[in-house]
Design an enzyme around this catalytic site. Structure first.
Site, mmCIF file in Angstrom:
data_model
loop_
_atom_site.group_PDB
_atom_site.id
_atom_site.type_symbol
_atom_site.label_atom_id
_atom_site.label_comp_id
_atom_site.label_asym_id
_atom_site.label_seq_id
_atom_site.Cartn_x
_atom_site.Cartn_y
_atom_site.Cartn_z
ATOM 1 N N ASP A 175 10.027 1.259 -0.591
ATOM 2 C CA ASP A 175 8.714 1.311 -1.238
ATOM 3 C C ASP A 175 8.568 2.606 -2.034
ATOM 4 O O ASP A 175 8.007 2.617 -3.129
ATOM 5 C CB ASP A 175 7.605 1.224 -0.190
ATOM 6 C CG ASP A 175 7.771 0.033 0.738
ATOM 7 O OD1 ASP A 175 8.266 -1.010 0.282
ATOM 8 O OD2 ASP A 175 7.425 0.161 1.931
ATOM 9 N N SER B 84 0.833 -1.212 0.000
ATOM 10 C CA SER B 84 0.000 0.000 0.000
ATOM 11 C C SER B 84 0.864 1.256 0.000
ATOM 12 O O SER B 84 0.473 2.283 -0.586
ATOM 13 C CB SER B 84 -0.962 0.010 1.188
ATOM 14 O OG SER B 84 -0.268 -0.034 2.411
#
Length: 316
Positions: free
Chosen positions: A257, A36
């Site tokens: 990320d 996410s």
């Protein structure tokens, strides 16, 4: 849809004070998960991203889905598990450059993902499928879900981006190595950190590591080497793309990320590999300057202004 990803996101509690967590009385609640984080990084830059997962039928799960959806990520494929909780973790900020993370995710809702949670049509319409090495470590059913996702992507010509994201605490090292190599062999693009690459192949030479990933099946390899930046490798070239100096490192968690989202954003925008990796380096640097996994991720205006300034400075 530009990119689809799937995996576990957890509730993140961070003490409002630095030092040993045993002395903390107040905590801030945020959310964090490699997949996410990546998806939010992409939506901040104006791309379409979908996140697939399971959350508990609890207030944490409801808040999480609302937060991630509020960031522009498509959460229509997230399932609610009525018999398992949403996972949580704590981030202990002991002192500058000493951040420790503690996970409480066993038997969480996301660890119960199964292949049937993946909608083939949903993945088939994406340009990229993003996978990390965290998901297959959560359970056997999560491993099977990852392999099913890869099968769907291969069937429909969706490019697979694999970030090993090694978490040694989650599984035995030999099983981790075998599984990460298995997934890397099926991926089009692999984004390992230098420590992960060394773990997977048992070598330390950068050029050799890049070559091994290519021989193993990837067409593009980006090897992250911390503050120095990242090397990219293809069948015809390899090059170092320097990183950006960060004067004050606040929170390194989530930098990888951020890098992945910046890099894939560059590919979606048709940038050269060098420029795509540079964008990844920039987003990764942004992520380290603010406490939290996604709070420091830039939008497109911030990123472009930063890159214009940095590139102008370099070319003086």
């Amino acid at each position: 849809m530009d990119v689809v990803t799937f995996g576990e996101t957890m509730v993140l509690f961070t003490p409002d004070s630095t030092g040993l967590m045993r002395y903390a009385n107040y905590f801030s609640r945020k959310f964090g998960g490699a997949e996410s984080n990546f998806a939010i990084g992409l939506t901040r830059l104006g791309h379409q991203a979908g996140w697939i997962s399971r959350v508990g039928d609890d207030e944490f799960g409801k808040a999480m889905v609302a937060f991630i959806g509020g960031e522009g990520v498509d959460v229509s494929q997230v399932k609610v598990d009525e018999s398992a909780p949403t996972g949580i973790y704590f981030k202990e900020l002991r002192r500058a450059n000493d951040v420790r993370v503690y996970y409480y995710r066993k038997y969480s809702a996301a660890s119960r993902m199964v292949p049937e949670d993946l909608d083939e049509r949903y993945i088939a319409q994406a340009k990229y499928l993003h996978i990390t090495g965290i998901t297959p470590a959560l359970s056997e059913s999560c491993y099977e879900t990852v392999m099913h996702g890869i099968e769907i992507a291969k069937k429909h010509g969706v490019k697979i981006v694999f970030d090993p994201n090694l978490r040694k605490k989650l599984w035995p090292e030999e099983k981790a190595r075998k599984t990460l190599l298995e997934i890397a062999s099926k991926a089009d693009i692999v984004l390992p950190g230098i420590d992960e690459a060394e773990f997977m192949f048992g070598q330390v030479d950068l050029e050799q590591l890049g070559k091994r990933f290519l021989e193993h099946g990837a067409s593009i390899v980006v090897l992250k080497v911390g503050a120095k930046g990242a090397y990219y490798f293809t069948g015809t070239e390899s090059r170092l793309v320097p990183g950006f100096p960060v004067e004050q490192l606040v929170d390194p968690v989530g930098a990888g990320d951020g890098f992945a989202s910046g890099f894939v954003s560059g590919l979606l925008d048709g940038l050269s590999l060098y420029d795509a990796v540079q964008r990844g380096n920039a987003v990764g640097a942004f992520a380290t300057m603010v406490s939290g996994d996604v709070e420091g991720l830039p939008d497109r205006k911030e990123l472009e202004a930063f890159l214009r300034f940095e590139n102008k400075d370099v070319n003086r």
